[in-house]
Write an enzyme that holds these catalytic residues in place. Structure first.
Site, PDB file in Angstrom:
ATOM      1  N   ASP A   1       0.844  -1.193   0.000  1.00 54.49           N
ATOM      2  CA  ASP A   1       0.000   0.000   0.000  1.00 54.49           C
ATOM      3  C   ASP A   1       0.883   1.249   0.000  1.00 54.49           C
ATOM      4  OD1 ASP A   1      -2.427   1.362   0.059  1.00 54.49           O
ATOM      5  OD2 ASP A   1      -2.520   1.386   2.247  1.00 54.49           O
TER       6      ASP A   1
ATOM      7  N   ASP B   1       2.797   4.772  -5.402  1.00 51.88           N
ATOM      8  CA  ASP B   1       2.143   6.063  -5.222  1.00 51.88           C
ATOM      9  C   ASP B   1       3.083   7.165  -5.678  1.00 51.88           C
ATOM     10  OD1 ASP B   1       0.827   8.331  -4.490  1.00 51.88           O
ATOM     11  OD2 ASP B   1       0.571   7.789  -2.374  1.00 51.88           O
TER      12      ASP B   1
ATOM     13  N   HIS C   1      -7.777   9.567   4.228  1.00 50.66           N
ATOM     14  CA  HIS C   1      -7.333   8.535   5.161  1.00 50.66           C
ATOM     15  C   HIS C   1      -7.746   8.925   6.579  1.00 50.66           C
ATOM     16  CE1 HIS C   1      -4.183   7.910   1.879  1.00 50.66           C
ATOM     17  NE2 HIS C   1      -4.879   6.792   1.912  1.00 50.66           N
TER      18      HIS C   1
ATOM     19  N   GLY D   1      -9.395   5.563   1.666  1.00 49.77           N
ATOM     20  CA  GLY D   1     -10.118   6.251   2.734  1.00 49.77           C
ATOM     21  C   GLY D   1     -11.557   5.808   2.853  1.00 49.77           C
TER      22      GLY D   1
ATOM     23  N   ASN E   1     -10.510   0.604   0.126  1.00 53.85           N
ATOM     24  CA  ASN E   1      -9.539   0.422   1.204  1.00 53.85           C
ATOM     25  C   ASN E   1     -10.139   0.791   2.553  1.00 53.85           C
ATOM     26  OD1 ASN E   1      -7.948   0.021  -1.042  1.00 53.85           O
ATOM     27  ND2 ASN E   1      -6.351   1.452  -0.441  1.00 53.85           N
ATOM     28  N   VAL E   2      -9.995  -0.111   3.516  1.00 54.41           N
ATOM     29  CA  VAL E   2     -10.500   0.109   4.873  1.00 54.41           C
ATOM     30  C   VAL E   2      -9.414  -0.279   5.867  1.00 54.41           C
ATOM     31  CG1 VAL E   2     -12.208  -0.602   6.597  1.00 54.41           C
ATOM     32  CG2 VAL E   2     -12.903  -0.316   4.203  1.00 54.41           C
TER      33      VAL E   2
END
Length: 284
Positions: free
Chosen positions: A82, A104, A180, A209, A230-231
């Site tokens: 991530d 990223d 986030h 987020g 995404n969690v």
């Protein structure tokens, strides 16, 4: 079942109108709780591992735990870096056994982000590893990432489409108003950006987020083409809340198994709820 790239299930998710959850692996309890939820729900899922989590657990422990969880759960599982910050970090994860990576490059100028992402896609695809790219800047705080709300920037749809066309990433994270961490108010999701990009690219959109986003907004995002959500924070809140409750009621408790076990169960129940919301239950 061995670890698989996200391409084993994300194309189907976009095609059939559901999303697969990325749930962050923070320690053994998170690893087990997430896998147990997936086994009960018969849902594919993605372990998200930040660079900070790798430093905390050790990359070899991360891979070994994920491999065991994939075998025990019997559902498709991707082990995903991530917010990878560099080519070197991405290559280190691929060599260690990750089946998926995110680079990223959103903090780089647009053309540089494309150039660097293309290099990573070429290297990762050569060994069967899937790649997520990002455009725009997602606000909030998560692990090593901290972006002030004033510095968050929405993705430009035309730039996002060109980014995918040139890089051919397998999943496309775009900034659409999420952040986030937990929200102080209700987030404003720019569905028009999701819709404009999702219609023009083959890859599913990634919603970073996802913790605290209202259910109706999640469902609309999925309908428009979000295939990965995404969690992390909601799992952290559930786990820590249960532990605080137990230790508050039992100040003499010192055996970590007696509070980490219930914390793990709280994670499992939270993840099960998300899988049902995302529509991935029964899609293993």
């Amino acid at each position: 079942m061995p670890l698989v790239p996200m391409t084993d299930f994300l194309p189907r998710a976009k095609r059939e109108g559901f999303a697969v959850g990325q749930f962050n692996m923070n320690n053994l309890e998170f690893t087990q709780g997430i896998a147990a939820a997936a086994k009960e729900e018969q849902s594919p899922f993605i372990y998200g591992v930040s660079e900070g989590a790798m430093r905390y657990m050790g990359i070899d422990y991360v891979v070994a735990m994920a491999e065991i969880a994939a075998k025990e759960s019997g559902v498709p599982v991707a082990l995903h870096l991530d917010h990878g910050s560099s080519f070197d970090v991405v290559m280190k994860c691929i060599q260690a056994g990750f089946s998926s990576v995110m680079f990223d490059g959103s903090h780089h100028p647009y053309e540089e982000n494309i150039r660097l992402t293309k290099e990573i896609v070429k290297a990762a695809h050569a060994v069967g590893v899937s790649v997520e790219g990002e455009l725009g800047t997602i606000g909030g705080v998560e692990d090593d990432l901290e972006v002030d709300e004033a510095d968050a920037a929405l993705a430009n749809p035309e730039e996002a489409i060109r980014f995918w066309e040139e890089t051919q990433v397998d999943a496309m994270a775009i900034a659409v108003g999420t952040a986030h961490g937990m929200y102080k108010g209700e987030p404003k999701i720019h569905f028009d950006i999701i819709d404009a990009v999702a219609k023009k690219i083959d890859a599913p959109i990634v919603l970073h987020g996802g913790s605290g986003v209202p259910d109706a907004a999640i469902q609309e995002s999925v309908r428009l083409g979000v295939g990965k959500i995404n969690v992390n924070t909601e799992n952290q809140v559930a786990c820590t809340g249960k532990i605080r409750e137990l230790l508050g009621a039992n100040p003499e408790m010192i055996d970590p198994r007696k509070y980490l076990g219930p914390g793990r169960e709280a994670i499992k129940e939270t993840v099960k709820g998300k899988m049902r919301l995302f529509g991935s239950s029964g899609k293993a």
